[in-house]
Design a protein around this motif. Structure first.
Motif, short mmCIF file in Angstrom:
data_model
loop_
_atom_site.label_atom_id
_atom_site.label_comp_id
_atom_site.label_asym_id
_atom_site.label_seq_id
_atom_site.Cartn_x
_atom_site.Cartn_y
_atom_site.Cartn_z
N TRP A 1 -3.48 -17.09 6.62
CA TRP A 1 -4.59 -16.18 6.92
C TRP A 1 -4.20 -14.73 6.64
N LEU A 2 -4.98 -14.10 5.81
CA LEU A 2 -4.72 -12.72 5.40
C LEU A 2 -5.67 -11.78 6.14
N ASP A 3 -5.12 -10.73 6.73
CA ASP A 3 -5.99 -9.77 7.42
C ASP A 3 -6.59 -8.81 6.40
N ARG A 4 -7.52 -7.98 6.88
CA ARG A 4 -8.26 -7.08 5.98
C ARG A 4 -7.34 -6.12 5.23
N PHE A 5 -6.25 -5.70 5.87
CA PHE A 5 -5.35 -4.73 5.25
C PHE A 5 -4.55 -5.39 4.12
N THR A 6 -4.15 -6.63 4.33
CA THR A 6 -3.42 -7.37 3.29
C THR A 6 -4.30 -7.60 2.08
N ILE A 7 -5.53 -8.09 2.32
CA ILE A 7 -6.46 -8.35 1.23
C ILE A 7 -6.73 -7.06 0.44
N ARG A 8 -6.87 -5.95 1.17
CA ARG A 8 -7.14 -4.67 0.50
C ARG A 8 -5.93 -4.16 -0.26
N ASN A 9 -4.75 -4.17 0.39
CA ASN A 9 -3.57 -3.57 -0.22
C ASN A 9 -3.03 -4.38 -1.40
N LEU A 10 -3.22 -5.70 -1.38
CA LEU A 10 -2.78 -6.53 -2.49
C LEU A 10 -3.78 -6.52 -3.64
N GLU A 11 -4.94 -5.93 -3.41
CA GLU A 11 -6.01 -5.85 -4.42
C GLU A 11 -6.30 -7.23 -5.02
N LEU A 12 -6.51 -8.19 -4.11
CA LEU A 12 -6.78 -9.56 -4.54
C LEU A 12 -8.14 -9.68 -5.20
N ILE A 13 -9.15 -9.10 -4.55
CA ILE A 13 -10.53 -9.24 -5.01
C ILE A 13 -11.12 -7.89 -5.42
N HIS A 14 -10.91 -6.89 -4.59
CA HIS A 14 -11.45 -5.55 -4.84
C HIS A 14 -10.33 -4.53 -4.85
N SER A 15 -10.63 -3.38 -5.40
CA SER A 15 -9.65 -2.29 -5.41
C SER A 15 -10.37 -0.98 -5.09
N SER A 16 -9.68 -0.12 -4.37
CA SER A 16 -10.25 1.20 -4.06
C SER A 16 -10.10 2.14 -5.25
N ASN A 17 -9.31 1.72 -6.24
CA ASN A 17 -9.10 2.53 -7.43
C ASN A 17 -10.13 2.17 -8.50
N GLU A 18 -10.80 3.15 -9.01
CA GLU A 18 -11.85 2.92 -10.01
C GLU A 18 -11.25 2.31 -11.28
N ASN A 19 -11.94 1.28 -11.80
CA ASN A 19 -11.57 0.60 -13.05
C ASN A 19 -10.24 -0.17 -12.96
N ALA A 20 -9.76 -0.39 -11.73
CA ALA A 20 -8.51 -1.15 -11.57
C ALA A 20 -8.78 -2.64 -11.80
N ARG A 21 -7.78 -3.36 -12.31
CA ARG A 21 -7.89 -4.80 -12.50
C ARG A 21 -7.24 -5.49 -11.30
N THR A 22 -8.02 -6.27 -10.59
CA THR A 22 -7.52 -6.98 -9.42
C THR A 22 -6.92 -8.32 -9.84
N LEU A 23 -6.32 -9.01 -8.88
CA LEU A 23 -5.72 -10.31 -9.18
C LEU A 23 -6.77 -11.30 -9.68
N ILE A 24 -7.95 -11.31 -9.07
CA ILE A 24 -8.99 -12.26 -9.48
C ILE A 24 -9.45 -11.98 -10.92
N HIS A 25 -9.45 -10.70 -11.32
CA HIS A 25 -9.83 -10.35 -12.70
C HIS A 25 -8.82 -10.93 -13.70
N VAL A 26 -7.55 -10.94 -13.31
CA VAL A 26 -6.50 -11.45 -14.19
C VAL A 26 -6.56 -12.98 -14.28
N LEU A 27 -6.82 -13.62 -13.14
CA LEU A 27 -6.75 -15.08 -13.06
C LEU A 27 -8.02 -15.77 -13.55
N ASP A 28 -9.16 -15.12 -13.40
CA ASP A 28 -10.43 -15.83 -13.60
C ASP A 28 -10.77 -16.01 -15.08
N ASN A 29 -10.38 -17.15 -15.61
CA ASN A 29 -10.79 -17.57 -16.95
C ASN A 29 -11.65 -18.83 -16.85
N THR A 30 -12.35 -18.96 -15.73
CA THR A 30 -13.17 -20.14 -15.50
C THR A 30 -14.36 -20.16 -16.46
#
Length: 362
Positions: free
Chosen positions: A272-301
């Motif tokens: 279980w990941l808390d809100r700070f972990t999800i935010r700081n790891l930039e898994l789904i969203h990023s506070s930095n404009e035009n940043a590539r998150t982990l899901i952007h890199v992985l999602d070739n579905t």
């Protein structure tokens, strides 16, 4: 202009406006899109809100003798452009259509609300992101332990859980519901505990009773118990799930046969990941404009269903060794068999968004 009747304030209303007010009274907290000819019109406070959100002109129209009301409208064929903006601004929207051909009646055209769209309840492609679920959450909030349910009416996915409020907070951060249903007298405590970033709606206490919620679930699934879903003993979670189904009924979403099961979320199966972990790891969203998150890199579905599933896997990492190995073995199998992989890709590409197509069939 047709002669009207005086309202309670002594102002003469036209038949059209009398009809509008009668329908609006049933949806006081929603923006009412009122079909008049080739336009959807909004009136009064709704018109003021719509003009600000949509950037359309605010005017006034006569409402009987010596009375005027604010007016803002747009062509009916543009609803797919304007509806998402209203919903994303956090508003419920009642779509009121003409229910008969104006050419076939000499009286005022019969009208009625055909759909109530809310941030958490929508089938509309323009409102939904095909790569993300659109969850409605119901929460039965208690001081230490609470129940929560997540329902995506557009796909039929329905989840239930209960546990400490810290655990519930992690679930809310993970599933990111577009709308949360909570008890009316606990709304402020909910904000104090989980923050005020969630769009909320409320019901009175009687909706959050175990008997009412259990009955509504049993009636929906057509079963005599909830044992088959593994949630029979989850009293708080069952109450939360019942509030979600009740909300669908209250918003005129009664074609919900595609919601055919409810799944239990097992706390011990995931990291279980808390809100700070999800935010700081930039898994789904990023506070930095035009940043590539982990899901952007992985999602070739290939399909929207796959994209939504991958997203859930990223924010709900598995603990158990066996299912992790099964996923890795599946990946290795398709990497080793490129012809099979290409055949599967070819078939998946023409499927479309099967989950959401099935919900529309229902």
């Amino acid at each position: 202009m047709s002669k009207g009747e005086k309202n309670s304030e002594g102002v003469v209303e036209t038949p059209l406006m009398k009809q509008y007010y009668a329908i609006k009274a049933k949806y006081p907290d929603a923006i009412l899109l009122f079909r008049v000819g080739d336009f959807y019109e909004t009136f009064g406070e709704d018109a003021v809100k719509a003009s600000q959100i949509l950037g359309i002109v605010l005017t006034r129209r006569a409402n009987g003798a010596a009375a005027y009301i604010e007016l803002a409208g747009f062509p009916h064929h543009s609803i797919d452009n304007y509806l998402p903006k209203l919903v994303r601004a956090g508003h419920r929207v009642a779509i009121c259509d003409q229910l008969e051909d104006p050419k076939l009646t000499k009286k005022i055209v019969k009208r009625g609300v055909t759909e109530l769209v809310t941030p958490g309840v929508s089938y509309n492609d323009k409102v939904l992101d095909h790569k993300e679920n659109n969850f409605l959450a119901g929460i039965h909030f208690q001081q230490k332990t609470s129940g929560v349910a997540f329902l995506d009416i557009s796909t039929g996915e329905f989840f239930i859980a209960e546990g400490s409020n810290d655990y519930i907070d992690k679930l809310l951060q993970t599933f990111q519901p577009s709308e949360v249903i909570v008890q009316k007298n606990k709304r402020q405590v909910f904000f104090e505990t989980f923050g005020n970033k969630f769009y909320t709606n409320t019901f009175e206490d009687w909706v959050f009773s175990e008997d009412f919620s259990r009955d509504i679930l049993l009636k929906h699934f057509g079963t005599s118990s909830l044992k088959g879903f593994g949630v029979e003993s989850m009293q708080l979670g069952v109450i939360a799930a019942g509030s979600c189904l009740h909300y669908l009924a209250e918003t005129q979403h009664d074609k919900v046969g595609h919601i055919c099961k409810v799944s239990r979320i097992e706390e011990e199966h995931y990291v279980w990941l808390d809100r700070f972990t999800i935010r700081n790891l930039e898994l789904i969203h990023s506070s930095n404009e035009n940043a590539r998150t982990l899901i952007h890199v992985l999602d070739n579905t290939i399909t929207p269903m796959g994209s939504r599933l991958l997203r859930r896997w990223v924010i709900l990492p598995l603990k158990d060794f066996k299912p992790i190995e099964e996923r890795l073995d599946t990946v290795a199998h398709f990497l080793a068999k490129p012809e099979l992989r290409e055949t599967l890709i070819r078939h998946l590409k023409i499927m479309g968004d099967l989950e959401r197509l099935i919900s529309r069939v229902a």
